[in-house]
Design a protein around this motif. Structure first.
Motif, PDB file in Angstrom:
ATOM      1  N   CYS A  84      -1.724  42.923  26.198  1.00  0.00           N
ATOM      2  CA  CYS A  84      -1.407  41.516  25.980  1.00  0.00           C
ATOM      3  C   CYS A  84      -0.618  41.341  24.676  1.00  0.00           C
ATOM      4  O   CYS A  84      -0.996  41.880  23.640  1.00  0.00           O
ATOM      5  CB  CYS A  84      -2.688  40.687  25.932  1.00  0.00           C
ATOM      6  SG  CYS A  84      -2.404  38.964  25.474  1.00  0.00           S
ATOM      7  N   CYS A  87      -3.236  39.029  22.133  1.00  0.00           N
ATOM      8  CA  CYS A  87      -4.496  39.541  21.584  1.00  0.00           C
ATOM      9  C   CYS A  87      -4.537  41.068  21.535  1.00  0.00           C
ATOM     10  O   CYS A  87      -5.496  41.643  21.028  1.00  0.00           O
ATOM     11  CB  CYS A  87      -5.690  38.991  22.367  1.00  0.00           C
ATOM     12  SG  CYS A  87      -5.768  39.581  24.075  1.00  0.00           S
ATOM     13  N   CYS A 105      -2.549  38.308  28.820  1.00  0.00           N
ATOM     14  CA  CYS A 105      -3.733  38.387  29.669  1.00  0.00           C
ATOM     15  C   CYS A 105      -4.085  36.988  30.169  1.00  0.00           C
ATOM     16  O   CYS A 105      -3.548  35.992  29.672  1.00  0.00           O
ATOM     17  CB  CYS A 105      -4.898  39.006  28.897  1.00  0.00           C
ATOM     18  SG  CYS A 105      -5.523  37.973  27.568  1.00  0.00           S
ATOM     19  N   CYS A 108      -5.218  34.507  27.400  1.00  0.00           N
ATOM     20  CA  CYS A 108      -4.144  34.046  26.518  1.00  0.00           C
ATOM     21  C   CYS A 108      -3.137  33.182  27.269  1.00  0.00           C
ATOM     22  O   CYS A 108      -2.589  32.224  26.717  1.00  0.00           O
ATOM     23  CB  CYS A 108      -3.438  35.223  25.859  1.00  0.00           C
ATOM     24  SG  CYS A 108      -4.484  36.058  24.662  1.00  0.00           S
TER      25      CYS A 108
HETATM   26 ZN   LIG Z   1      -4.581  38.202  25.475  1.00  0.00          ZN
END
Ligand SMILES: [Zn+2]
Length: 117
Positions: A84, A87, A105, A108
């Motif tokens: 991701c 994050c 992801c 997010c």
């Molecule tokens: Zn993420």
């Protein structure tokens, strides 16, 4: 991510990319042909411009996806694919299966859609 999975996503991305390029080329060709046809009368031209708007609308979505696919392919090359961008967590396989060019992801992506980052 192991090499086999990476190859699998790469193949998916490349296939989708080819399809999109073909669709975009066809749409542009159709737009041009309609414009240059001298036998088409005004009413038809009006209908055509409506059709064209619709087609171009589709094309801009296609182009956006194409750009995301290119970016995903670059991430594969630089070994960043499947992580991701926000994050830095490894992405859920079901997320990549559904959207192989995803950059974030699910968590997010939801935050992004809510304007939280
Ligand atoms: Zn993420």
């Amino acid at each position: 991510m192991d090499k086999k999975r990476l190859e699998y996503y790469k193949k998916k991305l490349v296939t989708r990319r080819d399809e999109l390029l073909r669709t975009i080329a066809r749409t542009q060709e159709e737009g041009r042909t309609a414009d240059e046809d001298p036998t088409v009368d005004l009413a038809d031209k009006a209908a055509n411009s409506y059709t064209k708007e619709f087609l171009f609308g589709m094309t801009s979505t296609d182009r956006a996806i194409l750009a995301m696919i290119d970016e995903a392919l670059r991430r594969i090359q630089s070994n960043q694919y499947g992580v991701c961008a926000n994050c830095q967590e490894e992405m859920q396989p079901k997320r990549l299966d559904a959207v192989p060019w995803a950059k974030h992801c699910i968590t997010c992506q939801e935050k992004k859609e809510q304007g939280l980052f």
